[in-house]
Scaffold this active site. Sequence first.
Site, mmCIF file in Angstrom:
data_model
loop_
_atom_site.group_PDB
_atom_site.id
_atom_site.type_symbol
_atom_site.label_atom_id
_atom_site.label_comp_id
_atom_site.label_asym_id
_atom_site.label_seq_id
_atom_site.Cartn_x
_atom_site.Cartn_y
_atom_site.Cartn_z
ATOM 1 N N CYS A 2 -0.564 -1.787 -10.662
ATOM 2 C CA CYS A 2 0.316 -0.523 -10.544
ATOM 3 C C CYS A 2 -0.458 0.427 -11.426
ATOM 4 O O CYS A 2 -0.970 -0.139 -12.446
ATOM 5 C CB CYS A 2 1.757 -0.650 -10.572
ATOM 6 S SG CYS A 2 2.334 -1.870 -9.884
ATOM 7 N N ARG A 27 -5.627 2.021 -7.993
ATOM 8 C CA ARG A 27 -4.940 0.650 -8.777
ATOM 9 C C ARG A 27 -3.956 0.150 -7.862
ATOM 10 O O ARG A 27 -3.620 -1.002 -7.954
ATOM 11 C CB ARG A 27 -4.464 0.956 -10.062
ATOM 12 C CG ARG A 27 -5.457 1.244 -11.101
ATOM 13 C CD ARG A 27 -4.946 1.339 -12.474
ATOM 14 N NE ARG A 27 -4.188 0.193 -12.836
ATOM 15 C CZ ARG A 27 -4.812 -0.465 -14.212
ATOM 16 N NH1 ARG A 27 -5.966 -0.128 -14.744
ATOM 17 N NH2 ARG A 27 -4.142 -1.691 -14.258
ATOM 18 N N TRP A 73 1.797 -1.116 -6.655
ATOM 19 C CA TRP A 73 1.445 -2.335 -5.691
ATOM 20 C C TRP A 73 2.592 -3.382 -5.706
ATOM 21 O O TRP A 73 2.550 -3.855 -6.712
ATOM 22 C CB TRP A 73 -0.030 -2.861 -6.288
ATOM 23 C CG TRP A 73 -0.584 -3.839 -5.336
ATOM 24 C CD1 TRP A 73 -1.505 -3.617 -4.445
ATOM 25 C CD2 TRP A 73 -0.398 -5.164 -5.557
ATOM 26 N NE1 TRP A 73 -1.851 -4.677 -3.668
ATOM 27 C CE2 TRP A 73 -1.407 -5.765 -4.299
ATOM 28 C CE3 TRP A 73 0.094 -6.385 -6.266
ATOM 29 C CZ2 TRP A 73 -1.344 -7.330 -4.278
ATOM 30 C CZ3 TRP A 73 -0.013 -7.649 -6.153
ATOM 31 C CH2 TRP A 73 -0.692 -8.094 -5.236
ATOM 32 N N ASN A 99 4.825 -1.846 -15.292
ATOM 33 C CA ASN A 99 3.434 -2.815 -14.575
ATOM 34 C C ASN A 99 4.002 -4.122 -15.019
ATOM 35 O O ASN A 99 3.920 -4.284 -16.212
ATOM 36 C CB ASN A 99 2.173 -2.233 -14.954
ATOM 37 C CG ASN A 99 1.733 -0.979 -14.155
ATOM 38 O OD1 ASN A 99 2.475 -0.269 -13.370
ATOM 39 N ND2 ASN A 99 0.711 -0.441 -14.738
ATOM 40 N N GLY A 100 3.577 -5.134 -14.342
ATOM 41 C CA GLY A 100 3.558 -6.374 -14.782
ATOM 42 C C GLY A 100 4.758 -6.991 -14.057
ATOM 43 O O GLY A 100 5.117 -6.706 -13.067
ATOM 44 N N GLU A 481 -20.651 -13.012 -0.722
ATOM 45 C CA GLU A 481 -20.146 -11.513 -1.269
ATOM 46 C C GLU A 481 -20.027 -10.635 0.084
ATOM 47 O O GLU A 481 -19.155 -10.057 0.177
ATOM 48 C CB GLU A 481 -21.234 -10.930 -2.188
ATOM 49 C CG GLU A 481 -21.226 -9.690 -2.576
ATOM 50 C CD GLU A 481 -19.802 -8.958 -3.166
ATOM 51 O OE1 GLU A 481 -18.798 -10.079 -3.277
ATOM 52 O OE2 GLU A 481 -19.498 -7.883 -3.238
ATOM 53 N N LYS A 485 -16.960 -8.553 1.418
ATOM 54 C CA LYS A 485 -16.917 -7.069 1.499
ATOM 55 C C LYS A 485 -16.390 -6.742 3.207
ATOM 56 O O LYS A 485 -15.568 -5.891 3.214
ATOM 57 C CB LYS A 485 -18.074 -6.597 1.454
ATOM 58 C CG LYS A 485 -18.798 -6.289 0.050
ATOM 59 C CD LYS A 485 -17.958 -5.396 -0.997
ATOM 60 C CE LYS A 485 -17.096 -6.161 -1.616
ATOM 61 N NZ LYS A 485 -17.653 -6.199 -3.176
ATOM 62 N N GLU A 488 -12.430 -7.601 3.608
ATOM 63 C CA GLU A 488 -11.640 -6.818 2.833
ATOM 64 C C GLU A 488 -11.582 -5.443 3.089
ATOM 65 O O GLU A 488 -10.385 -4.692 3.458
ATOM 66 C CB GLU A 488 -11.683 -6.963 1.499
ATOM 67 C CG GLU A 488 -12.937 -6.225 0.731
ATOM 68 C CD GLU A 488 -13.030 -6.434 -0.698
ATOM 69 O OE1 GLU A 488 -12.127 -6.415 -1.409
ATOM 70 O OE2 GLU A 488 -14.062 -6.199 -1.195
ATOM 71 N N HIS A 504 -22.160 -28.821 9.516
ATOM 72 C CA HIS A 504 -21.266 -29.810 9.337
ATOM 73 C C HIS A 504 -19.905 -29.333 9.762
ATOM 74 O O HIS A 504 -18.785 -29.807 9.111
ATOM 75 C CB HIS A 504 -21.472 -30.011 7.735
ATOM 76 C CG HIS A 504 -22.529 -30.605 7.305
ATOM 77 N ND1 HIS A 504 -22.779 -32.037 7.641
ATOM 78 C CD2 HIS A 504 -23.785 -30.310 6.823
ATOM 79 C CE1 HIS A 504 -23.949 -32.274 7.525
ATOM 80 N NE2 HIS A 504 -24.690 -31.256 6.783
ATOM 81 N N LYS A 602 -7.240 -2.357 -6.941
ATOM 82 C CA LYS A 602 -8.620 -2.261 -7.858
ATOM 83 C C LYS A 602 -8.377 -3.607 -8.759
ATOM 84 O O LYS A 602 -9.411 -4.234 -9.119
ATOM 85 C CB LYS A 602 -8.868 -1.062 -8.222
ATOM 86 C CG LYS A 602 -10.244 -1.105 -8.967
ATOM 87 C CD LYS A 602 -11.379 -1.190 -8.163
ATOM 88 C CE LYS A 602 -12.746 -1.259 -8.645
ATOM 89 N NZ LYS A 602 -13.783 -1.992 -7.752
HETATM 90 C C1 F6R Z 1 -13.932 -7.251 -4.186
HETATM 91 C C2 F6R Z 1 -13.265 -7.196 -5.292
HETATM 92 C C3 F6R Z 1 -12.303 -7.771 -6.193
HETATM 93 C C4 F6R Z 1 -12.788 -8.134 -7.415
HETATM 94 C C5 F6R Z 1 -11.667 -9.143 -8.102
HETATM 95 C C6 F6R Z 1 -12.252 -9.260 -9.698
HETATM 96 O O1 F6R Z 1 -14.641 -6.063 -3.637
HETATM 97 O O2 F6R Z 1 -13.464 -5.845 -5.694
HETATM 98 O O3 F6R Z 1 -12.739 -9.253 -5.303
HETATM 99 O O4 F6R Z 1 -14.037 -8.472 -7.583
HETATM 100 O O5 F6R Z 1 -10.655 -8.759 -7.880
HETATM 101 O O6 F6R Z 1 -11.949 -7.865 -10.462
HETATM 102 P P1 F6R Z 1 -12.788 -7.603 -11.622
HETATM 103 O O7 F6R Z 1 -13.988 -7.846 -11.652
HETATM 104 O O8 F6R Z 1 -12.090 -6.440 -12.148
HETATM 105 O O9 F6R Z 1 -12.100 -8.817 -12.564
#
Ligand code: F6R
Length: 607
Positions: A2, A27, A73, A99-100, A481, A485, A488, A504, A602
């Site tokens: 949040c 966020r 969030w 937050n938390g 990766e 992407k 998500e 397998h 984020k």
């Molecule tokens: C994917 C993504 C997340 C972050 C993960 C770690 O696109 O952004 O998987 O990589 O939440 O976040 P950080 O790097 O901020 O620790």
Amino acid sequence: MCGIFGYLGHQQALPILVEGLRRLEYRGYDSIGVAVDDGETIQTHKTVGKVSDLKSILPASIDGTLGIAHTRWATHGGVTQANAHPHASENGTVHLVHNGIIENFQQLRKSLSKRGVECKSETDSEVLAHMMALELEKGAEPLDAVLSTLRRLRGTWGLCIMFKELDMLVCARNGSPLIIGQGEGETFVSSDPHPLTAHTQRVVYLEDGDVAVIHRGSFNITSMKGHSVEPNITVLDEAWGEAELGDAPHYMYKEIHEQPDALRQCIAGRVDREMGTGRLGGMGLDHSTLIQAPHVRLLGCGTAAYAAQIGQMLIEKMGRIPAVTHISSEFRNNDTVINPKAIYLAVSQSGETADTISAIKEIKLKGGQVFGVVNVVGSTIARLCGKGVYIHSGPEQSVASTKAFTNMVAALTIFATQLGRTRHLSKDEGRELMQALQQTPHLMETYLEDIGPIDEAVSLLCEANSVLFLGRGLSATVAKEGALKLMELAYIPCLAYPAGEMKHGPIALLEEGSPVVVIAPNDHLKEKTMSALHEVKARGAKVILIHEQGDAIASEGDVSIAVPAVHPALTPLLTVLPLQLMAYYTAVRLGRDVDRPRNLAKSVTVE
Ligand code: F6R
């Protein structure tokens, strides 16, 4: 997760709070609210949705210079207006944003209920407002009301609290970041540094256990025990203010295209071409420590964990010592053995990821030293580690990480070279790699100027029920990766496998027309990857092939996307670009919210 913004000063609070929320929206963005003191009462407006939804229900103006705001969030309780913050006590004396997670909130709620106080929301946060109001009723001063409430909590908090008819804010931090910005006759509070740069460069990062009492243009910090704490003023880097969208259609598009320059920032001054090595001054590791390290452990979540896995492979290859990557959320609970002589690297864009923070604390508790590989300067992980390397990607606003990934990989490549040079890597090999790294931003630009038939790939992906990503070696991680992407952003189930493992199990998923993304740069594993490609084609799958320019394998893909040829250790920095673009354009074509995909946030500040 949040976002919190607070203001107390000489300007109208509402526009400042709304602008703060706009900058924090990445966020968390399921519901949103604001409370402003208009001199007579505290006006609260909140709604499900985003800043634009809040704006549509706000009055044209509220005459007041004190307020708090929140973008949520959801953790406890659904996405409803009642659960949105700010929350208030029954008598309206206390309004707060949080937050938390308050772990013992059920128990606190029950004891409030016994005293006749019923919560209106399902959140863990609301209980705090009631508890503080009860303390005030007993005659406590605001700071003492906050302190005695906090002492009864288990969990994490970033809190910003306002009190009816009192010209002050009280803030507290324990496990959720909170930063105070100091202006001229005005004070700002934010859970993130970059909204503050619009107002001031002078900030104080609250530490866990800090409680700050804020007046107009001044503040005092005390510990949970009530002892005074000396504020540590940090001057924010102006670059963190330059996070505007400009002409770009989305932040993700902007950030994908910023990668060449971001990479230049990351490697500037860190390459010693003469000695064929890297220079990571912030790690403060001398040659003898590097030589004596028995192994390296890397930690991260999501994209950061994939960058760590690439770093791990390069460390083993060049440094010839064992390296292993741990998913942070697993690490803490697995009671892993810590060797204090080993090198631990915590990789994180935000520097606020709760799982990684917990893992770092566990390692430190067992005598290990952890180095941060972090983007956000002054973030919790950067400060907790004390030493490390900033990856200098600049602000990353899109929820999907792009330019942080490539810079994490680059920073870890430099570290692997530095480690390798103290051991088995020759000067010539080191020079060749460092020289190639310096040319990589230009190669990225070359690709981004002509991205190839991404549109054709997107047409295949948009129709898919699921997508399989395959690669070997470094490219097996790039495949993960790419899958993350696309999943998500486009909400398409994606699976990534090392190409050799496909037969397998995952091969069972393939049917006529299933899209399979194969990443096959021109390295020593390419031939083997091509065997997997033939196996999937034999089952009628449609192959989207990522290959190096000029390679004859181009004819093997149903859609073939060429990236410039590069040193084999650096291929992830180029092969990931078409995967990012495929995810981006698929999400756009499917009408997804590219920068704010559903259910995500984020900065994941809860475990
Ligand atoms: C994917 C993504 C997340 C972050 C993960 C770690 O696109 O952004 O998987 O990589 O939440 O976040 P950080 O790097 O901020 O620790």
